[in-house]
Design an enzyme around this catalytic site. Structure first.
Site, PDB file in Angstrom:
ATOM      1  N   GLN A 298      72.325  -4.962  49.399  1.00 13.15           N
ATOM      2  CA  GLN A 298      72.848  -4.962  48.034  1.00 13.15           C
ATOM      3  C   GLN A 298      72.912  -3.521  47.546  1.00 13.15           C
ATOM      4  OE1 GLN A 298      70.611  -6.108  44.350  1.00 13.15           O
ATOM      5  NE2 GLN A 298      71.967  -7.897  44.385  1.00 13.15           N
TER       6      GLN A 298
ATOM      7  N   SER B 123      66.466 -14.151  48.032  1.00 13.58           N
ATOM      8  CA  SER B 123      67.170 -13.457  46.960  1.00 13.58           C
ATOM      9  C   SER B 123      66.838 -11.967  46.942  1.00 13.58           C
ATOM     10  CB  SER B 123      66.780 -14.094  45.622  1.00 13.58           C
ATOM     11  OG  SER B 123      67.578 -13.609  44.578  1.00 13.58           O
ATOM     12  N   PRO B 124      67.763 -11.131  46.455  1.00 14.09           N
ATOM     13  CA  PRO B 124      67.429  -9.710  46.280  1.00 14.09           C
ATOM     14  C   PRO B 124      66.362  -9.548  45.198  1.00 14.09           C
ATOM     15  CG  PRO B 124      69.579 -10.209  45.324  1.00 14.09           C
ATOM     16  CD  PRO B 124      69.148 -11.430  46.081  1.00 14.09           C
TER      17      PRO B 124
ATOM     18  N   ARG C  18      77.741  -9.440  43.012  1.00 13.38           N
ATOM     19  CA  ARG C  18      76.850 -10.124  42.065  1.00 13.38           C
ATOM     20  C   ARG C  18      77.340  -9.862  40.653  1.00 13.38           C
ATOM     21  NH1 ARG C  18      70.344 -10.837  41.328  1.00 13.38           N
ATOM     22  NH2 ARG C  18      70.803 -12.476  42.828  1.00 13.38           N
TER      23      ARG C  18
ATOM     24  N   GLY D   7      63.789 -16.809  45.318  1.00 15.23           N
ATOM     25  CA  GLY D   7      63.203 -15.495  45.097  1.00 15.23           C
ATOM     26  C   GLY D   7      61.695 -15.518  45.059  1.00 15.23           C
ATOM     27  N   ARG D   8      61.143 -15.703  43.868  1.00 15.64           N
ATOM     28  CA  ARG D   8      59.686 -15.608  43.689  1.00 15.64           C
ATOM     29  C   ARG D   8      58.885 -16.540  44.596  1.00 15.64           C
ATOM     30  NH1 ARG D   8      59.718 -15.007  37.048  1.00 15.64           N
ATOM     31  NH2 ARG D   8      60.982 -13.097  37.038  1.00 15.64           N
TER      32      ARG D   8
ATOM     33  N   TYR E  58      73.634  -2.972  34.870  1.00 12.35           N
ATOM     34  CA  TYR E  58      73.667  -1.716  35.592  1.00 12.35           C
ATOM     35  C   TYR E  58      75.061  -1.096  35.484  1.00 12.35           C
ATOM     36  CZ  TYR E  58      69.151  -3.307  37.321  1.00 12.35           C
ATOM     37  OH  TYR E  58      67.855  -3.745  37.392  1.00 12.35           O
TER      38      TYR E  58
END
Length: 769
Positions: free
Chosen positions: A486, A408-409, A615, A708-709, A567
């Site tokens: 991304q 994941s980003p 996204r 991700g994590r 964003y």
């Protein structure tokens, strides 16, 4: 002590039994407004695990109950002429009336005072030390003190009616039947000899279309006998105060007031689709009893009960809500193949996964595997026979991804002047050697003022381009992973400190001017952004195009435009951050204008053979935020603009968001977008294992699964999983081959040993022999 239970259902009655047993000098009274033989419904159902708990709580009542139960180990799913049997469930059913009679008998043995046909209120017992408010789903005690207990009652949309039948069943069975333009569901199980419960459910549209609300009880019972004539096999349906209802999902902020404590359905409800209403009530009683015995005062006991019981109740309620939501959106799954439909049903609440089912229903999972491969082939993807879903290839335009697992980003905030350095080469390089099919970069900004923090990467200078090209070349040289850039612009969330110094907090010095859809600061103390003008839009679009051209030079395989998390582009999409009154505000079509302009410009600058993703935040987790209907519309418009994949995330639009976290908590949003748009989607959000990824993919909830994590601290996660499942090992540099061979030798054996341990650790069977 003087203990009073207002309500003689399972919660109050079982609590009275436990308290009287261990406090024999206490006076314990139970007041029930109905007669002893009166009860709504037919049967109740418990799992082996729940029966283990009952056996530990009070062995005599457990033994009394066990001897009366009908036991089964299988679950059947009957859909469109096919029936799938899933063994290894371990459930049992009992008449609700029988259950209550057995508990009455145990209570009387212990000296509990029982009073029936008696309406009472707490005010009548000023001398009582403890009052159990166990007066049911329509609790008068809760409603009288509504300002204190603060119940939230969510009346769900589907209609259901509780019926019985004389048809014998040897498994818990879901019958699905399409009739007069709607799908009817019967949740069925046997609870005693020649008696079974039939909870029949329909959505609101089918209920209205069939005129069920205008029928008498006799008329709709006859109607339902016609719908399920084949399933009833010559038997009829039996009514018992069987009225059409909508399920009320009840949660209370406070569980106690002075010496009064809510229990069972008065406090919280769990949907019948996971069979937990009576379980919830009786386990409330067990927890309350434990709290009373462990403390010195009633006040301390009630505080302990709340503190130690609430998490478990909310966990069960969340699972029940996910389960009931599946039935509310049944039309979403109805077009699936029968086997995928059945797998989706089995895994709906996230507690049951691919590995769990493979352990106890290998033939069923083998059918799911074959169906997944057939679907891959039909969709134009390469297929690996016998390989689990996570390690099947996927294709977007001309890009072949070797498996469905994605890094994941994740923002790292380690760049200087937007330039990724040696740290980034190591960071992304380790992912290239992790076996992931696709690796995402962190959000990389299109201009200096588009950064979130001074530590964010960019792609607007030659130095940045050169550094990214080095990373991309390394990823391509070290394995088969593809790499996606991304691209984003922070908008009003820019000029903030790096995460570990205060996430989303404005810089004390060295900040820059901010822009957004509207002049709304992120925090009240954040800088106020300037509402974008047409000139601003032209300039930022040009920045995106310039960054895209640099991305082509770097050799990225894929590009993603970040339109999520509040964003810049996301600030146009959400009504919480877009209050414009021009052509860029208002309807979703207007709010989409500028994001679409950017996506189209990026698509035009990006090579036609390479894929592009977007996204999005599928919910703002806040009242007044973007609706899922608007999100589906946005996904369709992005597809028309050339988007190949929707990367589905949620939230982070405002600091007031209140997300509901949990395992795979964002997956349902991805699933809905995929079902309604037929677009490929990637899901993210607290996904931690390849087992979960297999489950998501096989159930048709997403096409790619992002981790991700877990990957930050365990980059061998995917390699170990490939070895465990016997999937083809990814291509890595020759120096890593000894490690891969060791994994292949050891992980398969370790996995088999773990599965054997799980079998031994299963709750014991409680069937009467």
């Amino acid at each position: 002590m003087d203990i009073v239970s207002i309500g003689g259902g399972p919660a109050g009655l079982y609590a009275a039994i436990l308290l009287k047993r261990d406090l024999p000098q206490a006076r314990v009274r139970v007041f029930e407004r109905n007669a002893p033989a009166d009860t709504f419904g037919f049967g109740v159902v418990f799992s082996d695990q729940t029966l283990d708990i009952f056996a530990q709580a009070d062995l005599p009542s457990y033994e009394m109950i066990r001897r009366e139960f009908s036991y089964w180990d299988d679950l059947d799913i009957a859909v469109r002429g096919r029936t799938f049997r899933v063994p290894g469930n371990g459930f049992c059913g009992c008449s609700r009336r029988t259950l209550l009679q057995l508990l009455y008998r145990r209570a009387e043995e212990l000296g509990v005072e029982l009073a029936f046909r008696t309406e009472v209120s707490p005010e009548e017992f000023p001398e009582a030390d403890l009052i159990l408010a166990a007066d049911g789903i329509n609790s008068a005690i809760r409603e009288k003190n509504i300002a204190h207990f603060q119940p939230a009652i969510d009346l769900r949309s589907n209609r259901f009616v509780w019926l019985g039948s004389t048809r014998a069943l040897d498994a818990f069975t879901f019958f699905f039947r399409e009739h007069e333009g709607g799908v009817f569901v019967a949740h069925c199980y046997q609870y005693e000899r020649e008696r079974s419960t039939w909870v029949i459910e329909v959505d609101e549209e089918t209920f209205a279309r069939c005129g069920l609300g205008d029928m008498t009880e006799a008329e709709y019972v006859a109607y339902l006998e016609g719908v399920f004539a084949e399933e009833l096999d010559g038997h009829g349906l039996i009514a018992n105060r069987s009225i059409w209802r909508r399920f009320p999902a009840i949660r209370c902020k406070n569980w106690s007031k002075d010496n009064i404590v809510l229990m069972g359905d008065a406090k919280s409800t769990a949907h019948y689709s996971i069979g937990s209403g009576t379980k919830l009530a009786m386990e409330d009683a067990i927890a309350l009893h434990a709290a009373v015995m462990a403390t010195g005062t009633i006040g301390d006991a009630l505080a302990k009960y709340d503190a130690e019981r609430r998490d478990e109740v909310e966990r069960l309620q969340h699972a029940a809500e996910v389960s009931l939501t599946w039935f509310e959106h049944l039309n979403r799954y109805w077009p699936m193949s029968e086997i995928r439909f059945a797998f989706s049903l089995m895994t709906r609440s996230k507690a049951i996964t691919w590995d769990n089912l493979a352990l106890r229903a290998p033939d069923f999972v083998a059918q799911v595997q074959k169906d997944f491969e057939t679907d891959c082939t039909a969709s134009g993807h390469a297929t690996r026979a016998g390989v689990v879903p996570a390690f099947q290839p996927f294709r977007l335009r001309d890009m072949d991804i070797p498996n469905r697992l994605v890094v994941s980003p994740m923002s790292t905030y380690r760049a200087r002047d937007g330039v990724p350095g040696e740290w980034h080469l190591v960071h992304y390089g380790q992912f290239a050697a992790s076996g992931a099919g696709l690796v995402y970069t962190e959000m990389t900004d299109v201009c200096p003022d588009g950064r979130i923090t001074p530590g964010c990467t960019g792609l607007y200078t030659d130095a940045q381009e050169s550094a990214w090209r080095r990373i991309v070349d390394f990823v391509h040289a070290e394995g088969d992973s593809r790499i996606c850039l991304q691209l984003g612009h922070a908008g009003r969330k820019g000029a903030t400190r790096v995460m570990w110094e205060g996430m989303d907090q404005p810089l004390a010095e060295g900040g820059w001017d901010l822009i957004s859809a509207s002049p709304l600061p992120y925090h009240p103390h954040s800088a106020v952004p300037r509402a974008m003008t047409r000139d601003d839009m032209n300039a930022i679009t040009a920045d995106y195009v310039a960054a895209t051209r640099r991305a082509v030079n770097c050799g990225f395989d894929m590009i993603e435009v970040h339109c999520a998390h509040g964003y810049l582009l996301a600030s146009f999409l959400s009504p919480l951050t877009n209050i414009r009154d021009d052509e860029y505000g208002g309807s979703i079509e207007n709010r989409m204008r500028y994001p679409l302009e950017v996506v189209r410009a990026v698509r035009a600058a990006w090579p036609a053979e390479r894929p592009m993703a977007v996204r999005i935040s599928a919910t703002d987790w806040q009242e007044g935020g973007i609706s899922i209907g608007d999100v589906v519309t946005a996904a369709r418009l992005f597809a028309q603009a050339g988007c190949d994949l929707i990367d589905v995330s949620t939230g982070q639009t405002t600091p007031d968001a209140r997300p509901v976290f949990g395992r795979m908590f964002q997956v349902p949003f991805a699933e809905q977008i995929r079902a309604e748009t037929r677009m490929p989607v990637m899901c993210v959000g607290n996904i931690s294992t390849v087992d979960q990824a297999n489950t998501i993919l096989a159930a048709g909830r997403a096409d790619l699964v992002a981790l991700g994590r877990p990957m930050l601290v365990d980059t061998a996660l995917i390699l170990r999983a490939a070895a465990r499942y016997g999937a083809p090992m990814p291509r890595l540099c020759p120096g890593n081959l000894p490690g891969l061979h060791a994994l292949e030798r050891n992980e398969g054996r370790n996995f088999a040993e773990e599965q054997a341990l799980r079998i031994r650790a299963r709750p014991r069977r409680h069937a009467v022999t």
